[in-house]
Structure formats: structure tokens, C-alpha cells
Design an enzyme around this catalytic site. Structure first.
Site, mmCIF file in Angstrom:
data_model
loop_
_atom_site.group_PDB
_atom_site.id
_atom_site.type_symbol
_atom_site.label_atom_id
_atom_site.label_comp_id
_atom_site.label_asym_id
_atom_site.label_seq_id
_atom_site.Cartn_x
_atom_site.Cartn_y
_atom_site.Cartn_z
ATOM 1 N N ASP A 277 0.836 -1.203 0.000
ATOM 2 C CA ASP A 277 0.000 0.000 0.000
ATOM 3 C C ASP A 277 0.868 1.250 0.000
ATOM 4 O O ASP A 277 1.348 1.684 1.040
ATOM 5 C CB ASP A 277 -0.923 -0.019 1.230
ATOM 6 C CG ASP A 277 -1.850 1.202 1.281
ATOM 7 O OD1 ASP A 277 -1.950 1.910 0.261
ATOM 8 O OD2 ASP A 277 -2.472 1.409 2.340
ATOM 9 N N LYS A 284 1.522 7.947 0.426
ATOM 10 C CA LYS A 284 1.947 7.988 1.826
ATOM 11 C C LYS A 284 3.322 8.626 1.937
ATOM 12 O O LYS A 284 4.104 8.562 0.983
ATOM 13 C CB LYS A 284 2.039 6.555 2.377
ATOM 14 C CG LYS A 284 0.720 5.870 2.619
ATOM 15 C CD LYS A 284 0.948 4.477 3.192
ATOM 16 C CE LYS A 284 -0.369 3.745 3.415
ATOM 17 N NZ LYS A 284 -1.214 4.352 4.458
ATOM 18 N N ASP A 295 0.101 -5.086 4.650
ATOM 19 C CA ASP A 295 -1.283 -4.669 4.443
ATOM 20 C C ASP A 295 -2.160 -5.797 3.883
ATOM 21 O O ASP A 295 -3.331 -5.590 3.594
ATOM 22 C CB ASP A 295 -1.307 -3.440 3.517
ATOM 23 C CG ASP A 295 -2.437 -2.481 3.854
ATOM 24 O OD1 ASP A 295 -2.984 -2.570 4.966
ATOM 25 O OD2 ASP A 295 -2.767 -1.644 2.991
ATOM 26 N N ASP A 354 -5.798 6.412 -0.680
ATOM 27 C CA ASP A 354 -5.159 5.625 0.376
ATOM 28 C C ASP A 354 -6.186 4.885 1.244
ATOM 29 O O ASP A 354 -5.823 4.037 2.045
ATOM 30 C CB ASP A 354 -4.282 6.550 1.237
ATOM 31 C CG ASP A 354 -3.296 5.782 2.099
ATOM 32 O OD1 ASP A 354 -3.122 4.560 1.871
ATOM 33 O OD2 ASP A 354 -2.693 6.398 2.996
ATOM 34 N N GLU A 356 -7.988 2.443 0.523
ATOM 35 C CA GLU A 356 -8.216 1.418 -0.504
ATOM 36 C C GLU A 356 -8.708 0.097 0.069
ATOM 37 O O GLU A 356 -9.330 -0.690 -0.648
ATOM 38 C CB GLU A 356 -6.918 1.190 -1.296
ATOM 39 C CG GLU A 356 -5.920 0.192 -0.695
ATOM 40 C CD GLU A 356 -5.358 0.601 0.650
ATOM 41 O OE1 GLU A 356 -5.452 1.792 0.995
ATOM 42 O OE2 GLU A 356 -4.844 -0.272 1.385
ATOM 43 N N ARG A 358 -11.051 -0.605 2.227
ATOM 44 C CA ARG A 358 -12.513 -0.710 2.221
ATOM 45 C C ARG A 358 -13.039 -0.912 0.801
ATOM 46 O O ARG A 358 -14.107 -1.476 0.607
ATOM 47 C CB ARG A 358 -13.117 0.530 2.904
ATOM 48 C CG ARG A 358 -12.845 1.821 2.189
ATOM 49 C CD ARG A 358 -13.007 3.041 3.098
ATOM 50 N NE ARG A 358 -11.855 3.208 3.993
ATOM 51 C CZ ARG A 358 -11.770 4.157 4.919
ATOM 52 N NH1 ARG A 358 -12.757 5.007 5.095
ATOM 53 N NH2 ARG A 358 -10.692 4.237 5.692
HETATM 54 N N1 BES Z 1 -3.214 0.211 5.227
HETATM 55 C C1 BES Z 1 -3.626 1.447 5.760
HETATM 56 C C2 BES Z 1 -3.921 1.400 7.249
HETATM 57 C C3 BES Z 1 -2.758 1.091 8.162
HETATM 58 C C4 BES Z 1 -2.128 2.094 8.847
HETATM 59 C C5 BES Z 1 -2.351 -0.208 8.382
HETATM 60 C C6 BES Z 1 -1.100 1.811 9.711
HETATM 61 C C7 BES Z 1 -1.334 -0.485 9.250
HETATM 62 C C8 BES Z 1 -0.703 0.519 9.918
HETATM 63 C C9 BES Z 1 -4.892 1.918 5.047
HETATM 64 O O1 BES Z 1 -5.029 1.515 3.739
HETATM 65 C C10 BES Z 1 -4.862 3.395 5.052
HETATM 66 O O2 BES Z 1 -4.009 3.946 4.439
HETATM 67 N N2 BES Z 1 -5.822 4.016 5.732
HETATM 68 C C11 BES Z 1 -5.904 5.429 5.810
HETATM 69 C C12 BES Z 1 -7.343 5.834 5.635
HETATM 70 C C13 BES Z 1 -7.570 7.300 5.474
HETATM 71 C C14 BES Z 1 -6.958 7.770 4.172
HETATM 72 C C15 BES Z 1 -9.040 7.598 5.508
HETATM 73 C C16 BES Z 1 -5.383 5.861 7.167
HETATM 74 O O3 BES Z 1 -5.630 5.154 8.144
HETATM 75 O O4 BES Z 1 -4.705 6.865 7.238
HETATM 76 ZN ZN ZN Z 2 -4.079 -0.174 3.205
HETATM 77 MN MN MN Z 3 -4.074 2.821 2.373
#
Ligand code: BES
Ligand code: ZN
Ligand code: MN
Length: 502
Positions: A277, A284, A295, A354, A356, A358
Site C-alpha cells: 500500500d 503515503k 497490508d 489511500d 483502498e 474498504r
Molecule cells: N493500510 C492502511 C492502514 C494502516 C495504517 C495499516 C497503519 C497499518 C498501519 C490503510 O489503507 C490506510 O491507508 N488508511 C488510511 C485511511 C484514510 C486515508 C481515511 C489511514 O488510516 O490513514
Molecule cells: Zn491499506
Molecule cells: Mn491505504
């Protein structure tokens, strides 16, 4: 690791390292209470062998403290390792699991290839539960993540012997050992998948690994890709993969017990399998991005759980679905503002590429229902917000159904895994409204774990459903005495317990 039960007095156990548990019997919890350590065994020879060291005050029984004795008096074993199990009053199977893991890691550190662990004679933990916990814990402790170090020694333990009393209930203990082995190995199977870096664990490779495992344990397994996603109208799942040179994989594993009646429940296990991811166009920051190889831990948990289910043969049909994709920025990647259609026709405005996980799960959950699943569980490293809320200790759990929740809650307790319930109130639904489509894919910062769950809820219809957000606990940030730093294999044990208890 070979595992076997031996029924004998402790004095006769021949081993590189014999392990026994010491508990603190003092019920006084005040700070300066003097510990009252006793070895948890009815064996006279063992009690004699440890009498001096316990009297010395060096060993207190403090949780996971280790003391190694060479040439223990009156025992045939070469070494005796004492591991603390904490207060006798609170001693549980979970302590036994951690003790076994600690012992395994201790023995590996000394380059020994075998160990023997004495079954504790404790009122609070049955012999069978102790045997199961010992085996599970030892497998967990036997995993090292340093796969690609050129000087990696294969320090795997060869033999684990579990020492039970001669008059023990052999049948119950043998099946507990088998159960522990299947679950411990399956948890490690998941950890192995999660440990691999993104270049060695693409969606295609994840699919191949699932297929190979399925063939070995007798599961039906289909792995589909781009064409099938289009055919099923999985526009949401597809949108995540469209920016990557790696094609997506839709992995479908089916376990069916011999005799199922019409109208029996079908449990759907849906996992997020984002093999890397980057965040996509909503990229990111570089710092820590390497960790986004994990991920796919939710998907890997479902694959490990399906392995255990195939071997344990519970009496309920289970379908495992993993939505695997790589989230990349590129000229073909989706853009913020794009609108995508999920399999159930819902229009999704992508405001953050990001968010993604869901998107892939939305179609996975719809597909599970189309395949006839009556009960749904999904697992995903879904949100950083869940890590903010619960840290590295508890994973998040959401449920739209009290019966499902109480079943899972029981299962997680048995399994010794920690999940903390978070809410799904209707008010949060407001935060994912879109001006152009039905919903947006990000509810913003506040309550981010909840709005992600609310998004998923749009795709479960009215089916009883549980969502597990394992972002904070799928990767151990540091080693613990019983488990190495790296992939934890969280959720495998609870999922298997949940299905087994159906
Ligand atoms: N894979 C990440 C979530 C994540 C964060 C997993 C830290 C493990 C450790 C997910 O896809 C993500 O990026 N989520 C975003 C959502 C936001 C953009 C609404 C997040 O949590 O920042
Ligand atoms: Zn993710
Ligand atoms: Mn993500």
C-alpha cells in the site's frame, strides 16, 4: 517441529532442556509482599530438584522470568529451565501459551534443538487445555522473520516433548496436541505470508500460495483475476489494482463438511489482501512506508484460518475470500474525485486513494453474499485511526449483531487474542455522504476506524457481520519473550475457535 506426548515421571525424562513452570502462591498483592514460589507439578522428584533454588529467593515466579539450571539434581534431563507464570490465582491457559513460547525462544537462543515441557498440574487449567496451549505457544515461539539474511541459521526446533503423568487421560491429551499443532502451524503459515516483502508477495503469488496450501489440505480453491473482476462488476476492488502492473487476485477457498442440510449457515471470511500500500495518488510519506507490505495481513489470516478449518473439519460450511491487489500511483491509477461502482451498484466517490482497503473489501463482502454466505467476518489492516484509538495492544472489533459478537468474544478469550469493541452508531453514517455519489471512501480524520466500518456496513446488507481492524496488532513492533518482532498472525486463532464453536 515434531511434537509428542510422553507419560512418565519427571526424573526419567531425557532431554536437552526440560521446562517447568513456577507460580507465586502469595495472595498478598501489596508491593512489598514476599513471593511464595512453587513449581506447578505433583512430581516429587521435580519438587526436590528445585527446592534449593526456590528457597534461595532467586526465583520468584514472576511472569516469564527464566532461570536455567544445569545438571539438575536427581533428574536425567541435562538442563532444567524454570519459567515464571505469575500469580497462582490468575494462572490461565494463556499464560501457558506464553510460557511455552518463551521456553522455545530461550532454547533456540542457546542453539538447542529439542525441549521437553512438563504439563502443569493446576486447578485453573485442564490437562488438555495445557497441552494445546503448550503446542500452540511453542510453534509461535519457533518462528523467526530474518528470512533473507545471508547468515540465517535454520534454528528451528526439531523436537518438542510434552511430559504428562502416567495416569493422564491419554486420548484427550493426544487430540489436544493435534489441535494445538494444527492451529500453531496455521498461525505460522499466516505469519510466513505476511513476512514476505511486496516484491515476493504479489497478488498473484498470494493466490499461488493459497492454491498450493488448499491442494495440500483438501480445500477447493479458485484464483481469479482481472477478467473475473470485470465480469462480476467489482468496480470498487478493480479500481485499487488499476494503477499497478501487478494484476489483482480474487482468491476463493471453500470448505464444506460432509453432511450439510439445506438452510444451514455459511460463514464467509473476507480478508484485505493489499500486498503493498503506497497510498496510490494520495501517496503515503516515505517514512515507514516499507511496513505497508503487511497490508495483506487480514487476507493472510483468512488463508491460515481456512487451512486450520480444512484440517479440523468443523460441521459448518466456510468460504474464505481474499481480495488481493497492489495500491500504486501511476498513469493508470485512479484519482481523487473518481467515481467507482461496487458490485451491489453503490456509487463511491474516491476522495482518498489511500483508503483502498474498504474498496477491495466492499466487493469481497458482496461476493460472499452472492456465494450464499449467511454470516460474514472480515479482517483488515484497515485504518491508522484504529491504531491511534487502541495502540498495539487490542485490535478493533465491530459487530452489527449481538449473537455474532458474543460468539466471537468467547472465541477470542479461548484463543488468547485481544479485540476491543468500537461503535457503529447511525450518526457516523453522515460522515461518509457524498455530493456526487452514494458514499465517499473516507470520512476524514475523526473517528476514522468507525467511518471505515460504516463504509463496509453498506455492503453487508442485513447479514450478521463482524469487522476486525487489525492494523495495530498484525505486526509486532518489538520482540516479546514469547514471540519475535514481525508478523503476529493475529486473528487466526480466534477465527478458528469461532468456526469450531459453531
Ligand atoms: N493500510 C492502511 C492502514 C494502516 C495504517 C495499516 C497503519 C497499518 C498501519 C490503510 O489503507 C490506510 O491507508 N488508511 C488510511 C485511511 C484514510 C486515508 C481515511 C489511514 O488510516 O490513514
Ligand atoms: Zn491499506
Ligand atoms: Mn491505504
Amino acid at each position: 517441529m515434531n511434537t509428542k506426548l510422553i507419560y512418565s515421571g519427571i526424573a526419567d525424562v531425557q532431554s536437552e532442556c526440560l521446562v517447568a513452570i513456577v507460580l507465586d502462591h502469595n495472595t498478598d498483592t501489596s508491593k512489598d509482599a514476599k513471593p511464595d514460589p512453587k513449581v506447578v507439578s505433583n512430581d516429587k522428584a521435580l519438587a526436590d530438584a528445585v527446592a534449593d533454588v526456590l528457597a534461595s529467593g532467586d526465583v520468584t515466579g514472576k511472569s516469564l522470568d527464566t532461570t536455567l539450571l544445569h545438571g539438575p539434581k536427581g533428574l536425567k534431563a541435562k538442563r532444567l529451565l524454570l519459567v515464571g507464570g505469575g500469580k497462582e490465582k490468575k494462572f490461565s491457559a494463556d499464560d501457558v501459551r506464553k510460557i511455552a513460547g518463551t521456553a522455545a525462544r530461550f532454547v533456540k537462543g542457546k542453539n538447542l534443538k529439542s525441549l521437553a515441557i512438563a504439563v502443569p498440574d493446576a486447578a485453573s487449567v485442564s490437562g488438555a487445555n495445557a497441552v494445546r496451549a503448550i503446542v500452540e505457544g511453542a510453534f509461535v515461539g519457533d518462528f523467526d522473520p530474518n528470512y533473507y539474511q545471508s547468515d540465517r541459521k535454520d534454528q528451528r526446533i526439531d523436537d518438542l516433548a510434552i511430559v504428562a503423568a502416567a495416569n493422564a487421560e491419554k486420548k484427550a491429551l493426544e487430540s489436544a496436541l493435534e489441535l494445538g499443532r494444527v492451529i500453531g502451524e496455521s498461525q505460522n503459515f499466516t505469519r510466513d505470508l505476511v513476512n514476505e516483502p511486496g516484491n515476493k508477495m504479489t497478488p498473484t503469488i498470494l493466490g499461488q500460495r493459497a492454491k498450493k496450501m488448499s491442494d495440500e489440505v483438501g480445500l477447493k480453491c479458485d484464483v481469479f483475476s482481472t477478467e473475473k473482476l470485470h465480469e462480476l462488476k467489482m468496480g470498487s476492488f478493480w479500481s485499487v489494482s488499476q494503477g499497478s502492473a501487478e494484476p489483482p487476485a480474487l482468491i476463493v477457498m471453500t470448505y464444506e463438511p460432509k453432511a450439510t442440510k439445506n438452510g444451514s449457515p455459511v460463514i464467509g471470511l473476507v480478508g484485505k489482501g493489499v500486498t503493498f500500500d503506497t497510498g496510490g495518488i494520495s501517496i503515503k510519506p516515505a517514512d515507514g512506508m516499507e511496513k505497508m507490505k503487511y497490508d495483506m495481513a487480514g487476507g493472510a489470516a483468512m488463508i491460515g484460518a481456512m487451512r486450520a478449518i480444512a484440517l479440523l473439519k468443523p460441521n459448518v460450511k466456510v468460504i474464505g475470500i481474499v481480495c488481493a491487489a497492489e495500491n500504486m500511483p501511476s498513469g493508470t491509477a485512479q484519482k481523487p474525485g473518481d467515481v467507482q461502482f461496487a458490485m451491489n451498484g453503490k456509487a463511491i466517490e474516491i476522495i482518498n486513494t489511500d483508503a483502498e482497503g474498504r474498496l477491495v473489501l466492499a466487493d469481497g463482502l458482496c461476493y460472499a453474499r452472492q456465494l450464499g454466505c449467511t454470516h460474514l467476518i472480515d479482517a483488515a489492516t484497515l485504518t491508522g485511526a484504529c491504531v491511534v484509538a487502541l495502540g498495539y495492544v487490542n485490535a478493533g472489533i465491530f459487530a452489527n449483531n449481538e449473537d455474532m459478537y458474543s460468539r466471537f468474544s468467547k472465541a477470542q478469550q479461548e484463543a488468547g487474542e485481544k479485540f476491543w469493541r468500537l461503535p457503529l452508531d447511525d450518526e457516523y453514517r453522515e460522515m461518509i455522504k457524498s455530493g456526487i455519489a452514494d458514499i465517499v471512501n473516507s470520512g476524514g480524520r475523526w473517528g476514522g476506524a468507525v467511518t471505515a466500518a460504516k463504509f463496509l456496513q453498506e455492503f453487508v446488507d442485513d447479514k450478521p457481520w463482524i469487522h476486525l481492524d487489525i492494523a495495530g496488532v498484525a505486526w509486532m513492533e518489538e520482540s516479546k519473550p514469547w514471540i519475535a518482532k514481525g508478523p503476529s498472525g493475529i486473528a487466526v486463532r480466534s477465527l478458528v475457535e469461532f468456526v469450531k464453536g459453531w
